[in-house]
Design an enzyme around this catalytic site. Structure first.
Site, PDB file in Angstrom:
ATOM      1  N   TYR A  88     160.144 113.121  68.821  1.00  0.00           N
ATOM      2  CA  TYR A  88     158.743 113.386  69.140  1.00  0.00           C
ATOM      3  C   TYR A  88     158.535 113.436  70.648  1.00  0.00           C
ATOM      4  O   TYR A  88     158.013 114.406  71.200  1.00  0.00           O
ATOM      5  CB  TYR A  88     157.843 112.325  68.514  1.00  0.00           C
ATOM      6  N   LYS A 103     157.744 116.824  73.168  1.00  0.00           N
ATOM      7  CA  LYS A 103     156.620 116.933  74.107  1.00  0.00           C
ATOM      8  C   LYS A 103     157.115 117.170  75.538  1.00  0.00           C
ATOM      9  O   LYS A 103     156.543 117.973  76.287  1.00  0.00           O
ATOM     10  CB  LYS A 103     155.779 115.662  74.041  1.00  0.00           C
TER      11      LYS A 103
END
Length: 322
Positions: free
Chosen positions: A139, A143
């Protein structure tokens, strides 16, 4: 027209509610985690997927888009570890599809919803934008990749962008008609309030032996409306030419321990929580607190809501939701 991708989600819907007061807004959301009822009726809503070029073509060719604000991402750390393909496909590959559509239609202004997870486990008490990024899960890495891609697009194609790294978003809109509703719920404040409203038997405190004043983790909480206001300031900075590229942390700069959050929830609600001590979760740092000095100095933004005000607004929402 401002194009908000993921505008039916928790943070996106709060931004839309503020943004429609002064701008025309079109929202794209596939409703996988967002809610149609959360989108302000003054915005145009299109149900569709970020990774579908045809749907993006429809929006960019139908509406005169001057900026894109991107919230559409999968954001569960644990899920990203067991299913990284989902995170790289949606958070990275689909964002590339969006950036290509922006390039095709000559839309230069881009605001990206990023995360404190890009920092990993920093060894500093207060995290600044200069703190090294070292994400420890797919995750956070997804990003960070989009942040880097944005920089490359700026250099090669003239993209103008602002990256906003937020820490723990919390709270609900002042009218309590929208708020935080996830399935599953993984955030501390709504979990506590769900317990206090009778939807959970207890709450788990993961670790009580950290090197913090009361032994529990310390985190930086920020009201979702404060986040929305930061996005609007960033948008104005891009549209007026005040900024062409920037990265900002969004936090309150204070930090509250798990025990302090529980106690404040008890104070606001007048109810007593059944807290169960549990083992530490792997990868949980003792302290994650952000400095927002940079965005204050450059755009005049700072968090305005206290922890008690955050929880009070969330409690109004959870009480109504039940």
């Amino acid at each position: 027209m401002i194009f908000v991708v993921g505008g039916a989600g928790y943070i996106g819907s709060h931004l839309v509610k503020e943004l429609v007061k002064e701008k025309e807004v079109v929202v794209l959301d596939n409703l996988s985690t967002g809610h149609r009822w959360a989108v302000d009726e003054r915005a145009v809503f299109v149900e569709g997927d970020l990774g579908n070029p045809d749907e993006l073509d429809y929006i960019f060719s139908t509406y005169s888009v001057e900026a894109v604000i991107h919230f559409a991402a999968n954001s569960l750390v644990g899920e990203s570890v067991v299913d990284p393909m989902k995170y790289y496909a949606n958070n990275v590959a689909a964002t590339l599809t969006l950036l290509e559509a922006m390039k095709k239609y000559k839309v230069k202004n881009f605001i990206f919803s990023s995360t404190a997870a890009t920092y990993g486990i920093p060894d500093v008490d207060i995290i600044t934008e200069g703190t090294p990024t070292n994400p420890i899960n797919p995750y956070g890495r997804s990003k960070r990749m989009v942040e880097q891609i944005s920089g490359d697009y700026a250099g090669a194609y003239g993209l103008r962008y602002v990256v906003l790294r937020y820490f723990n978003a919390a709270g609900a809109y002042k009218t309590a008609d929208i708020g935080e509703k996830h399935d599953p719920e993984t955030h501390l404040i709504p979990i506590i309030l769900q317990h206090l409203v009778g939807e959970r038997e207890s709450i788990s405190v993961f670790g009580s032996d950290y090197k913090t004043p009361d032994g529990t983790c310390i985190r930086d909480y920020i009201h979702v409306t404060d986040l929305a206001r930061a996005h609007i300031l960033a948008l104005d900075a891009l549209l007026t030419g005040k900024k062409t590229t920037a990265t900002y942390n969004l936090g309150n700069g204070l930090g509250y321990s798990v025990k302090e959050v529980i106690e404040t929830c008890e104070k606001v609600t007048g109810k007593t929580a059944n807290s169960v001590m549990a083992e530490r979760r792997e990868g949980d740092p003792a302290r994650l607190v952000a400095s927002s000095e940079k965005i204050f100095n450059e755009l005049g933004w700072k968090a305005e809501y206290s922890l008690e005000e955050i929880i009070t607004s969330a409690w109004k929402w959870h009480s109504k939701e039940k």
